[in-house]
Design an enzyme around this catalytic site. Structure first.
Site, mmCIF file in Angstrom:
data_model
loop_
_atom_site.group_PDB
_atom_site.id
_atom_site.type_symbol
_atom_site.label_atom_id
_atom_site.label_comp_id
_atom_site.label_asym_id
_atom_site.label_seq_id
_atom_site.Cartn_x
_atom_site.Cartn_y
_atom_site.Cartn_z
ATOM 1 C CD GLU A 1 -2.946 -6.119 4.237
ATOM 2 O OE1 GLU A 1 -3.691 -5.396 4.912
ATOM 3 O OE2 GLU A 1 -1.747 -5.887 4.087
ATOM 4 C CD GLU B 1 -2.832 -1.160 2.415
ATOM 5 O OE1 GLU B 1 -2.731 -0.251 3.250
ATOM 6 O OE2 GLU B 1 -3.689 -2.054 2.477
#
Ligand code: BGC
Length: 588
Positions: free
Chosen positions: A490, A275
């Site tokens: 995720e 991320e």
């Protein structure tokens, strides 16, 4: 009409305020904290360049002295579990089946594709503990957790889950439930305590991850490795300002090459960065504010300078991966979602969605997957002093530098234009929403219903359970950044008020998390079969409770409880539900 419009805007403004408090998903928008309320944060960090590059043991201690004293772990050898791991009987059904099917009965005719990675996820800083053992260097999170306001509950990652010494037990426990993959990160500061390419490599740490990878393989749990999950070696921030300096590129590529070479053939799926958008937004929040940027970089420009350096570091690592002929696939993990216009017929909100997509995903995924360049919305808004333009050679390296698309679709929410319109915001650099010029809204524009079930208050600035939006979200990703393979790298949920529960029978009954996973997985089955989205794996965040960045251990994302006194793990209902879902939907 007039009065309705006024109420409407006031309502919207308060929602915007709600969504701007600190969170791990802090916007990449520059932090503009008024001087009078600016946290004293960052003042304790040594000015960039003030610590000499001394790669001796004394030099390492000097770096640790910036952090301060560390809590040592209760033991320092790898614990070997007794096998087989005893798995308690599954919990009874919570609801009558006419109301909610058992995990095995969720869309029972639809199966997961062959070879599907049904995994769990963790990250080094959040689970490992043993932060100063076996020659590891300090990270910025070791430092941050000791600064006033750095971690809300005052905890740190010094010991936390002690996964560093308990990894065998952790892997055996998820293998016992049938999970077949674990996505973890490798700590840069363990492999290179001083971070830089010209500093010594720590062979003990290389051997540690080698054993850990072998244990995964032996247990039938595929190791999936991330090179950088936000735990920057403190040395690199101190030497040159971390990701705000172009010097990071060569140091990251060197770290990546070392790790690729060490584990080639054993790890087959790699991520360079977790991320990146969240990381680059975060370097100006918490006590990181003004901590130590490279010369000429400030809190306004830092997120974008970071993005520029990080993207080039990613491309450099992938180039090396391919030149070294490393087996397997490599990409990075995207956070966030495209979004839904808050007012369905508002062209302004539709334009705001485009801005959200550009600033939150396109920033890395346009260069890597489609155009090779920053999104036009970003270059039209940000001058090169904020977002340096990519050269032709850089574009060439970046374009195509990802073998698959990875997304962490925790939630999907509504997106609204600024109350005074996008144009007014884009033209005004002192506008509170500049440069993103849009807002995330958690409630609908009609009656104010939430986008989805709310999580624990510690995560409610960004997270909601939004299964009904998931398929459209995945279709939007596939439309904008087409891919032949997608991982849900995720997804997970912060069970409301779990941190207040003390009885084990209450802790393990994580009903909202269980419902989150079952509804998301059902939608994922439909996305695969009806929307033809090529999803090849899902990774539940998280394998165990862990330290949730600036929320500390109070925010609970684990499918297993961790007793922080005894370090004992206990499966929660969600762990059983995931296991039963997988067993019923797997194709061998
Ligand atoms: C991050 C994790 C984090 C999780 C829950 C993800 O975006 O990669 O590190 O703990 O979200 O907030």
């Amino acid at each position: 009409m007039g009065s309705i419009a006024i109420v409407f805007l006031v309502g919207a403004a308060s929602i915007f305020a709600q969504t701007t408090s600190i969170s791990k998903s802090a916007s990449i928008t520059p932090t503009t904290v008024p001087t009078s309320t600016q946290p004293s944060a960052g003042v304790n960090f040594p000015p960039v360049g003030s610590i000499p590059r001394d790669f001796s043991p004394a030099g390492l201690e000097k770096l640790w002295s910036v952090v301060g004293p560390i809590d040592p772990p209760p033991f320092t050898t790898t614990r070997v579990p007794d096998l087989p791991i005893p798995v308690p009987s599954s919990p009874p059904a919570l609801y009558p089946s006419w109301f909610a099917p058992a995990p095995k009965d969720v869309l029972p005719k639809l199966k997961l594709p062959k070879g599907f990675k049904f995994g769990v996820a963790t990250a080094a800083y959040q689970v490992e503990g043993a932060v100063k053992n076996d020659g590891k260097g300090p990270t910025m999170w070791d430092w941050n957790s000791r600064q006033p306001g750095g971690v809300l509950d005052g905890t740190n990652g010094d010991v936390v889950d002690l996964h560093y010494y308990l990894y065998k037990e952790d892997i055996a426990r998820v293998a016992a439930l049938g999970f077949n993959a674990h996505s973890f990160s490798i700590s840069w500061a363990r492999i290179f305590p001083f971070g830089t390419a010209d500093s010594p490599v720590n062979r003990v740490a290389l051997a540690h991850y080698s054993d850990l990878i072998d244990y995964h393989i032996k247990s039938g749990v595929e190791p999936v490795a991330t090179l950088f999950h936000w735990d920057l070696p403190l040395a690199l921030q101190a030497y040159y300002g971390g990701f705000t300096s172009p010097k990071i590129v060569d140091d990251f590529v060197n770290f990546a090459k070392t790790v690729f070479k060490a584990y080639n053939g054993r790890v087959k799926t790699w991520y360079t960065f977790n991320e990146p958008r969240v990381y680059c937004g975060q370097i100006t929040t918490y006590p990181f504010v003004n901590a130590s940027f490279a010369p000429g970089v400030n809190a306004s420009t830092a997120p974008y300078i970071c993005a520029w350096n990080l993207l080039r570091a990613h491309a450099g690592a992938v180039k090396a991966f391919r030149e070294m002929k490393i087996q397997g696939e490599i990409s990075f993990k995207n956070d966030d979602y495209v979004g839904i216009p808050w007012r369905a017929n508002s062209t302004e909100d539709m334009a705001a969605v485009e801005r959200h997509a550009a600033f939150r995903i396109g920033i890395f995924s346009d260069p890597a997957y489609t155009t090779g360049d920053w999104p036009k919305i970003m270059t039209d808004t940000l001058p090169p002093s904020y977002l340096p333009r990519l050269t032709a050679a850089e574009k060439k390296d970046i374009h195509g530098s990802a073998d698959f698309f990875a997304t962490d679709p925790y939630r999907t929410q509504w997106i609204a234009a600024p109350p005074d319109g996008i144009d007014a915001c884009v033209k005004n650099t002192s506008h509170s929403m500049w440069p993103e010029c849009h807002s995330v809204v958690l409630v609908d524009s009609n009656a104010g219903w939430a986008a989805g079930l709310n999580p624990d208050p510690l995560s409610d600035t960004w997270l909601q359970a939004t299964p009904n939006f998931l398929r459209e979200s995945l279709r939007q990703l596939q439309k904008r950044w087409p891919t032949k393979k997608m991982y849900i790298s995720e997804f997970g949920f912060d069970e409301p008020f779990e941190e207040l529960r003390t009885d084990m029978f209450r802790i393990v009954e994580d009903v909202t998390r269980t419902n989150y996973y079952m509804t998301y997985l059902g939608e994922i089955l439909l996305a695969i079969h009806e929307d033809k989205i090529p999803i090849a794996g899902t990774f539940a965040w998280a394998m165990v409770d862990n330290t949730e960045w600036n929320s500390g251990i109070s925010a609970k994302f684990g499918i297993q409880h961790v007793n922080y006194t005894t370090l004992e793990r206990t499966y929660k209902r969600s762990a059983f539900a995931l296991s039963e879902f997988y067993k019923a939907h797997a194709q061998k």
